[in-house]
Design a protein around this motif. Structure first.
Motif, PDB file in Angstrom:
ATOM      1  N   GLU B  95       0.834  -1.207   0.000  1.00  0.00           N
ATOM      2  CA  GLU B  95       0.000   0.000   0.000  1.00  0.00           C
ATOM      3  C   GLU B  95       0.863   1.248   0.000  1.00  0.00           C
ATOM      4  OE1 GLU B  95      -2.886   0.115   3.201  1.00  0.00           O
ATOM      5  OE2 GLU B  95      -3.441  -1.977   2.798  1.00  0.00           O
ATOM      6  N   GLU B  96       1.896   1.213   0.841  1.00  0.00           N
ATOM      7  CA  GLU B  96       2.774   2.379   0.910  1.00  0.00           C
ATOM      8  C   GLU B  96       3.586   2.555  -0.358  1.00  0.00           C
ATOM      9  OE1 GLU B  96       4.854   3.440   4.472  1.00  0.00           O
ATOM     10  OE2 GLU B  96       3.743   1.953   5.633  1.00  0.00           O
ATOM     11  N   MET B  97       3.899   1.454  -1.007  1.00  0.00           N
ATOM     12  CA  MET B  97       4.623   1.576  -2.275  1.00  0.00           C
ATOM     13  C   MET B  97       3.741   2.250  -3.327  1.00  0.00           C
ATOM     14  SD  MET B  97       6.734  -2.035  -2.307  1.00  0.00           S
ATOM     15  CE  MET B  97       7.726  -1.794  -3.791  1.00  0.00           C
ATOM     16  N   ARG B 169      11.404   1.692  -8.623  1.00  0.00           N
ATOM     17  CA  ARG B 169      11.531   0.789  -7.474  1.00  0.00           C
ATOM     18  C   ARG B 169      10.246   0.678  -6.672  1.00  0.00           C
ATOM     19  NH1 ARG B 169      16.814   3.781  -6.845  1.00  0.00           N
ATOM     20  NH2 ARG B 169      18.051   2.660  -8.371  1.00  0.00           N
ATOM     21  N   GLN B 170       9.207   1.356  -7.102  1.00  0.00           N
ATOM     22  CA  GLN B 170       7.958   1.316  -6.336  1.00  0.00           C
ATOM     23  C   GLN B 170       6.929   0.373  -6.948  1.00  0.00           C
ATOM     24  OE1 GLN B 170       8.632   2.831  -3.671  1.00  0.00           O
ATOM     25  NE2 GLN B 170      10.376   3.905  -4.562  1.00  0.00           N
ATOM     26  N   GLN B 171       7.394  -0.521  -7.783  1.00  0.00           N
ATOM     27  CA  GLN B 171       6.477  -1.468  -8.413  1.00  0.00           C
ATOM     28  C   GLN B 171       6.470  -2.755  -7.592  1.00  0.00           C
ATOM     29  OE1 GLN B 171       6.087   0.240 -11.481  1.00  0.00           O
ATOM     30  NE2 GLN B 171       4.365  -0.889 -12.344  1.00  0.00           N
ATOM     31  N   PHE B 172       5.310  -3.211  -7.217  1.00  0.00           N
ATOM     32  CA  PHE B 172       5.267  -4.415  -6.403  1.00  0.00           C
ATOM     33  C   PHE B 172       4.519  -5.553  -7.092  1.00  0.00           C
ATOM     34  CE2 PHE B 172       1.474  -2.115  -5.409  1.00  0.00           C
ATOM     35  CZ  PHE B 172       0.504  -3.088  -5.311  1.00  0.00           C
ATOM     36  N   TYR B 173       4.490  -5.492  -8.397  1.00  0.00           N
ATOM     37  CA  TYR B 173       3.871  -6.586  -9.139  1.00  0.00           C
ATOM     38  C   TYR B 173       4.634  -6.705 -10.448  1.00  0.00           C
ATOM     39  CZ  TYR B 173       1.637  -2.321 -10.756  1.00  0.00           C
ATOM     40  OH  TYR B 173       1.404  -1.037 -11.171  1.00  0.00           O
ATOM     41  N   ASP B 174       4.531  -7.826 -11.071  1.00  0.00           N
ATOM     42  CA  ASP B 174       5.262  -7.985 -12.316  1.00  0.00           C
ATOM     43  C   ASP B 174       4.338  -8.302 -13.486  1.00  0.00           C
ATOM     44  OD1 ASP B 174       4.705 -10.501 -11.552  1.00  0.00           O
ATOM     45  OD2 ASP B 174       6.744 -10.954 -10.901  1.00  0.00           O
TER      46      ASP B 174
END
Lengths: 236, 236
Positions: B95-97, B169-174
């Motif tokens: 969420e914070e990302m 660097r704020q991506q949390f999915y690919d």
DNA sequence: GTGTGAAACTTGATATATCAGATTTGAAAT
DNA sequence: ATTTCAAATCTGATATATCAAGTTTCACAC
């Protein structure tokens, strides 16, 4: 007083010990290099030689490599595969670090305004009051400490661990420069006005206001640092 | 054995490194670990053992340590001096990302609106036009590519190297998750509307509008990813 | 003078060895 | 059963060795 509860489970809640107390070589190198880079002791584009660095620090290359990896991820150096690392810091880089901090710090202020509780509100206003006093008396060391407490408190009030951590990495000046800033009465007054406005907005639960005032504060004070460090004005 | 589901816990088993592959080992390890962490193949708080990891990857501990340093600076793991590293990723971290990306991406959109030139304007509108077409035809691969081009173009138009890097660097999915998202027609339409609004604002030089629409877009689409990956709604 | 290319050298990337702090273990003491 | 504490063990931190990609040097041909 001793409560009636079951024995154990001591009710003196201590904060976790800060593990970062312990200094490792790589941390030392990281901090030293970071400080050297942001204070301009390396030219932009300059190549860094691992072995030479290791020799200078009097250590092996292992912690050096690790520190360089950290600096690389921070964006302060660039690693060219199998060619080494080069310095990636200049006034334009510093300008962008201000913008990043402005964006993140205003986001966190927004959330702090929404999430702060009564205790936090009082503490925030208390810090602001002390700031007023320190501004009048003009004690720079007090102001530096209070400034840190002020922003830290907002970070904690926002309950954002990741964002707070990210913000820490957007600082491109260190304690010695801050002192210079706070010696100027005009600057002190501006900073105070901004801090008060931020504190009021957050305490009032005005998320948008907190966001706006925080952003303006970070950009303006950042530009002051820029102009001192790089001897020129920055612009948004 | 290995858990297939997204945010579960447990160990992640890696294939041994293909020695003929050219990229550096540390980079491979970094990417593989990052991907494993953000797809939930490690439990939050889980301890990481350097030697075990090295064995799984079939390499020595040196590149492992370097990759861990990068992950640490990214905030995906936490290093406790002389105690090792633990995983620092959860839905709240994600969420914070999103919030970080929203803050940074909107800042960059603001600047892009101010700095974009005529050529860039045309290119941006052209990408938006292609997006409309791909939305109608519903080709997910096209949409993913176009989406990347869209944001990349805005990054370039802003002339911000540091901020662009930070946003990455704020991506949390690919890629695999993106595909799922773009298969939903409702989501496709929402994304299109937002992209068009952003493109229009930037092309019109409306910095504040670009900032606002970009922020809304990142937060909303981020929440969609959140709800899919963590099976629950996120909130600002 | 310019271009070529192989040898010598540099240096980052990786592997292995060593050291030391942290955790666990287990026997002795209470 | 619980506590204590030191030995055994684990593991991150650091040092050293090796490997291989990249760079420089310089003799040689054109």
């Amino acid at each position: 007083m001793a409560a009636d509860n079951l024995p154990s489970s001591g009710n003196a809640d201590f904060e976790k010990i800060d593990a970062s107390f312990q200094m490792t070589v790589r941390d030392h190198v990281h901090r030293a290099m970071r400080s050297a880079i942001i204070s301009g002791r390396f030219a932009p584009g300059q190549k860094i030689n691992e072995r030479h660095l290791a020799e200078q620090f009097g250590v092996s290359t292992t912690p050096i490599k690790e520190a360089l990896r950290q600096l690389e991820t921070e964006g302060l150096v660039e690693a060219l595969p199998r060619r080494g690392v080069i310095i990636k810091f200049s006034s334009s880089w510093a300008e962008e670090m201000i913008l990043a901090r402005a964006a993140l710090e205003s986001m966190i202020a927004h959330l702090a305004a929404k999430r702060i509780d009564e205790k936090g509100r009082l503490e925030l206003q208390s810090i602001a009051k002390h700031m007023k006093e320190a501004t009048i008396s003009g004690d720079p060391d007090s102001l530096i400490t209070l400034n840190e407490r002020f922003h830290d408190h907002i970070h904690r009030s926002s309950q954002c661990g990741y964002l707070a951590k990210l913000i820490e990495r957007q600082q491109f000046y260190d304690a010695s420069i801050r002192r210079v800033i706070h010696l100027d009465p005009t600057e002190r007054q501006k900073a105070l006005d901004e801090h008060v406005a931020i504190a009021d907005a957050i305490a009032a639960g005005d998320a948008d206001g907190a966001e706006r005032t925080m952003r303006d504060h970070v950009v303006r004070s950042g530009d002051t640092y820029l102009s001192i460090i790089f001897k020129k004005e920055g612009e948004i």
